[in-house]
Design an enzyme around this catalytic site. Structure first.
Site, PDB file in Angstrom:
ATOM      1  N   GLU A 237      99.280  91.155 -91.324  1.00  0.00           N
ATOM      2  CA  GLU A 237      98.027  90.762 -91.370  1.00  0.00           C
ATOM      3  C   GLU A 237      97.230  92.639 -92.391  1.00  0.00           C
ATOM      4  O   GLU A 237      97.085  92.206 -93.237  1.00  0.00           O
ATOM      5  CB  GLU A 237      97.445  90.174 -90.828  1.00  0.00           C
ATOM      6  CG  GLU A 237      97.339  88.553 -90.337  1.00  0.00           C
ATOM      7  CD  GLU A 237      98.259  87.796 -91.467  1.00  0.00           C
ATOM      8  OE1 GLU A 237      97.375  88.144 -92.646  1.00  0.00           O
ATOM      9  OE2 GLU A 237      98.048  86.722 -91.746  1.00  0.00           O
TER      10      GLU A 237
ATOM     11  N   ARG B 209      96.822  92.856 -95.876  1.00  0.00           N
ATOM     12  CA  ARG B 209      95.594  92.902 -96.814  1.00  0.00           C
ATOM     13  C   ARG B 209      94.383  94.182 -96.505  1.00  0.00           C
ATOM     14  O   ARG B 209      94.176  94.096 -97.333  1.00  0.00           O
ATOM     15  CB  ARG B 209      94.406  91.543 -95.803  1.00  0.00           C
ATOM     16  CG  ARG B 209      95.217  90.324 -95.640  1.00  0.00           C
ATOM     17  CD  ARG B 209      94.039  89.462 -94.161  1.00  0.00           C
ATOM     18  NE  ARG B 209      94.805  88.582 -94.129  1.00  0.00           N
ATOM     19  CZ  ARG B 209      93.803  87.265 -94.333  1.00  0.00           C
ATOM     20  NH1 ARG B 209      92.607  87.018 -94.311  1.00  0.00           N
ATOM     21  NH2 ARG B 209      94.659  85.889 -93.896  1.00  0.00           N
TER      22      ARG B 209
ATOM     23  N   ASP C  60     108.185  82.157 -95.206  1.00  0.00           N
ATOM     24  CA  ASP C  60     107.255  82.024 -96.748  1.00  0.00           C
ATOM     25  C   ASP C  60     107.555  83.582 -97.185  1.00  0.00           C
ATOM     26  O   ASP C  60     108.314  83.426 -98.380  1.00  0.00           O
ATOM     27  CB  ASP C  60     106.361  81.340 -97.001  1.00  0.00           C
ATOM     28  CG  ASP C  60     104.925  82.280 -95.723  1.00  0.00           C
ATOM     29  OD1 ASP C  60     105.693  83.233 -95.166  1.00  0.00           O
ATOM     30  OD2 ASP C  60     104.149  81.707 -96.046  1.00  0.00           O
TER      31      ASP C  60
ATOM     32  N   GLU D 188      98.173  79.125-102.697  1.00  0.00           N
ATOM     33  CA  GLU D 188      99.570  78.740-103.299  1.00  0.00           C
ATOM     34  C   GLU D 188      99.741  78.434-104.037  1.00  0.00           C
ATOM     35  O   GLU D 188     100.615  78.577-105.343  1.00  0.00           O
ATOM     36  CB  GLU D 188     100.543  78.661-102.245  1.00  0.00           C
ATOM     37  CG  GLU D 188     100.690  80.021-100.716  1.00  0.00           C
ATOM     38  CD  GLU D 188      99.052  79.758 -99.425  1.00  0.00           C
ATOM     39  OE1 GLU D 188      99.738  80.608 -99.365  1.00  0.00           O
ATOM     40  OE2 GLU D 188      98.895  78.578-100.023  1.00  0.00           O
TER      41      GLU D 188
ATOM     42  N   THR E 167     102.133  90.064-101.347  1.00  0.00           N
ATOM     43  CA  THR E 167     101.502  87.999-100.608  1.00  0.00           C
ATOM     44  C   THR E 167     100.349  88.013-100.849  1.00  0.00           C
ATOM     45  O   THR E 167      99.943  87.022-100.352  1.00  0.00           O
ATOM     46  CB  THR E 167     102.184  88.159 -99.882  1.00  0.00           C
ATOM     47  OG1 THR E 167     102.645  86.509 -99.953  1.00  0.00           O
ATOM     48  CG2 THR E 167     102.020  88.722 -98.436  1.00  0.00           C
TER      49      THR E 167
END
Length: 791
Positions: free
Chosen positions: A311, A315, A445, A577, A664
């Site tokens: 993360e 991010r 994913d 998504e 992502t």
């Protein structure tokens, strides 16, 4: 008639003749008096006779009239009659027989009527069925024709607009050359839509157009929707600023902030780091300046708490680097902040294989994997760092970040199954898979996403990424792409414990856009099939929204034994998504339905997730109306969901996909041919560049070829000693013949073997180095650099 009164009194004559005459007179008078009565009685008698006759006649011909005595059915059948009966038994039997025949005939007619009614009903149902089928066919054909007509109109309008724009730009250029109009990009807003107000209020929650109303102009309607999306973003941003500024996330119902770190440790302002790029893309540049001002003055990574390396990378590191690139690379301190974070994260890479642990304490630098993973590292976490690390290496000139990330891909490549379907857990000590679970949902994913996007980020030059993606995409197509029955919904199943698991996470909806992006960039024999799969997955994800009462999707959808979709866990946390897939499909097909689907999703979020005082909240059950809110606005609502909604309605040049690759977390990173230029070593050709190593906790280990003399070292912080290992023969490589100097020029001649932590070796020309500290409480990473890259 009047009566005649005759007086026969005492004075009357006694003569008999007189008496006789008197009597006759009396009788005459009496008869005269009784005559009307007799006539009345006679009339009554005649009427009575007639009534009796008529009654007798009706009694015989109409057996329903009452008789003097009611006969029992047995008496009627036996032909018995009451003595007082007025109708002979024989005639009564005849009447009853006729009555029975009439009843039978009536029943026969009733049966025929019933059969006729049933036949009419059946014919009516058949006619309705045929009519419905005809109407469906007509409706479908009409919608197709209307869609084609709209598409043609949009294309025509777009061509016309493009021609007009070109003409205007040509005129501007001519006028500029004449010195009349300055060409200032900041004056225009071409491609981004009109600048909207930031009231933060959206009033139109329900679609505004009734079926019988004319459709609005497509361009104007799209611009209106674009403005509403910007208003929605600003409503969320202002709620965060008012109630949670500086905290990681907003709790919009409680009007307070929430932080990721344990205890009372204030977080990193993750929502600010996530929202900066959306602020810039949407054109809110003043708010962008407010955000980066907070980052410059307040962001501090030296916090004593475990943090997710994944993360933090997608991010925070991605947000900092993307904000730097989008804003014209003017704020160099953004790169310095990114470097400070990355240097701490690299400690988690100090494992036997170089596969990083899941968490690292950003102050103590201790790192570990969670117990729930059984000591293993998670594929979607260690396989989703390459884009950010490559970009950081470019901006710092330090290859270590790219090399560390590329080592991960090398390890995966050496252990990847032949079908390219990579399991979700790897032991960082042995590089062995600890499960056979394969999924494009949680745990797997974004690894597949980054194989494709890392290749695109390098300007399609590092084909190893493309080859691994192609191998994986073919494996997914062959083994995991399924169609439900009876509706034929395309979904991505999972593989676990040797069997197919028929369920699909909402997280896996990103694959609709991934397959489309791969089809448009790799092309080749798989392109058409990949495009078809992308469209199918995207439509199924749209149905995840349409099939619920709120119009919002559940976290997981199940396709039990391959049957049509049923919702699993029903919570919705503002995930992006599906709208991401709409965006990519719109960019590559220009099919209006993807914009319409995105608008429907936005309206549903406006209705059920919006908090009037500011912000948006997830909901606990998508099939309960009204739903209960979970009181949390995830930072990716601002970073991803709202950004993709904006890009869905914006013109293509709001973010050109041939110039940017979106990570992502929806942070755009700039495409470059090679991250460090053509002179960068080819780490793919020689995996031994980064051999497996065992690092000591708290120290960064790097490998580098010593090329030439002298070798310069750079240290960003004073007060550190650099130590260099010995060569393979055991000779000290430091000294006057091979001087080692610090950045400030001070000569360092300390021998490596004086420190037990120094374990130098030489493998194919690559040398291991370590850093020791004069002040152990401070941590900073130092790396050996070649002269060409020395800072």
């Amino acid at each position: 008639m009047h009566s005649v009164k005759v007086d026969v009194g005492p004075g009357a004559s006694d003569d008999p003749d007189d008496k006789n005459r008197s009597t006759q007179a009396h009788l005459f008078v009496g008869r005269a008096r009784n005559q009307p009565r007799k006539i009345a009685l006679l009339v009554l008698l005649v009427l009575l006779v007639l009534i009796i006759v008529v009654r007798a006649e009706f009694t015989v011909t109409a057996p329903t009239f009452k008789r003097k005595k009611k006969l029992t059915p047995e008496e009627i059948k036996a032909g018995l009659m009451d003595p007082e009966a007025e109708v002979p038994a024989a005639k009564l039997q005849e009447v009853l027989k006729k009555n029975d025949e009439l009843v039978a005939e009536t029943k026969k007619v009733e049966a025929e009527v019933h059969d006729t009614v049933e036949q009419i009903k059946a014919e009516k149902a058949e006619l309705k069925k045929k009519t419905d089928e005809a109407m469906q066919e007509w409706k479908a054909e009409t919608e197709n024709q209307l869609r084609k007509l709209k598409s043609d109109m949009r294309k025509s309008l777009k061509d016309s607009r493009s021609a007009t724009t070109q003409s205007i730009e040509s005129m501007k250029l001519l006028m500029s050359e004449a010195g009349r109009v300055p060409l200032d990009p900041s004056q225009g807003n071409l491609g981004r839509g009109p600048e909207m107000g930031d009231t933060g209020e959206i009033r139109d929650v329900i679609p505004e157009y009734e079926p019988d109303q004319p459709l609005p102009d497509p361009i104007q309607e799209n611009q209106r929707r674009l403005g509403k999306v910007k208003d929605g973003f600003m409503h969320a941003w202002k709620g965060y600023k008012q109630f949670a500024w500086g905290h990681d996330e907003l709790q919009p119902l409680s009007h307070k902030g929430k932080d990721w770190l344990k205890g009372n440790v204030v977080g990193f302002g993750t929502t600010i780091l996530d929202a900066m790029t959306t602020l810039w893309v949407m054109g809110f540049h003043e708010e962008f300046d407010v955000a980066i001002d907070w980052v410059q003055k307040n962001l501090d990574f030296n916090k004593d708490s475990d943090m997710s390396c994944f993360e933090s990378t997608i991010r925070m590191l991605g947000g900092l680097l993307s904000a730097y690139e989008l804003s014209g690379e003017k704020h160099r301190w953004l790169v310095e902040k990114a470097t400070s974070l990355a240097d701490r994260l690299l400690h988690s890479y100090n494992t036997t294989t170089g596969i990083p642990h899941a968490t690292v304490n950003l102050k103590t630098l201790k790192h570990q994997n969670p117990r729930w993973a059984g000591g293993a590292s998670v594929l979607s976490e260690f396989g989703t760092v390459q884009m950010e690390m490559k970009t950081l290496s470019y901006h710092t000139g330090n290859p270590v970040y790219d090399k560390k990330a590329m080592n991960i891909i090398n390890v995966i490549r050496r252990h990847m199954p032949p079908d390219g379907l990579t399991p979700t857990y790897m032991d960082p000590r042995t590089a062995k898979w600890t499960t056979d679970h394969v999924t494009l949902g949680a745990l797997g994913d974004s690894y597949y996403e980054y194989l494709l996007k890392s290749w695109l980020l390098t300007g399609q030059t590092e084909d190893q990424y493309k080859d691994m993606y192609t191998q994986a995409a073919r494996g997914i197509t062959k083994k995991l792409i399924k169609k439900s029955h009876p509706s034929g919904q395309t979904y991505i199943a999972q593989y676990k414990r040797g069997s197919i698991v028929h369920k699909m996470d909402h997280l896996a909806c990103f694959a609709g856009g991934m397959f489309a992006l791969g089809a448009q960039t790799i092309k080749g024999p798989d392109a058409d099939k990949w495009m078809e799969i992308g469209a199918g997955i995207t439509e199924t994800c749209h149905l995840m929204y349409k099939s619920t009462r709120t119009g919002l999707a559940a976290e997981v959808s199940e396709f039990r034994s391959g049957s049509d979709m049923t919702p699993g866990p029903a919570y919705y946390i503002l995930r992006p998504e599906t709208i991401e897939a709409f965006f990519y499909m719109w960019r590559f097909t220009k099919d209006q339905k993807y914009r319409d689907w995105g608008w429907e999703m936005f309206l549903a979020a406006e209705r059920w997730c919006k908090v009037e005082t500011g912000g948006y909240s997830g909901i606990k059950n998508v099939n309960v109306v009204p739903p209960q809110k979970d009181d949390l606005m995830q930072s990716f609502w601002l970073a991803e969901t709202m950004k993709y909604l904006y890009l869905l309605f914006a013109d293509d040049d709001a973010l050109k996909l041939d110039e940017w690759v979106i990570n992502t977390e929806a942070h755009p990173l700039k495409i470059r041919k090679r991250v460090l230029g053509e002179d960068m070593p080819n780490y793919w050709e020689d995996p031994s560049v980064i051999p497996p190593h065992e690092a000591q906790e708290g120290y960064i280990v790097d490998h580098h070829t010593l090329q030439g003399s002298p070798v310069s070292f750079s240290s960003p912080v004073s007060g550190y000693i650099l130590k260099v290992g010995m060569d393979a023969a055991g000779a000290d490589i430091t000294g006057p013949s091979n001087p080692v100097k610090s950045k400030d020029g001070n000569f360092i001649a300390q021998q490596c073997n004086a420190d037990p932590r120094c374990k130098g070796f030489n493998t194919n020309g690559y040398m291991k180095t370590e850093v020791t500290h004069l002040t152990p409480e401070r941590n900073c990473n130092l790396y050996i650099k070649e002269d060409a890259h020395s800072s």
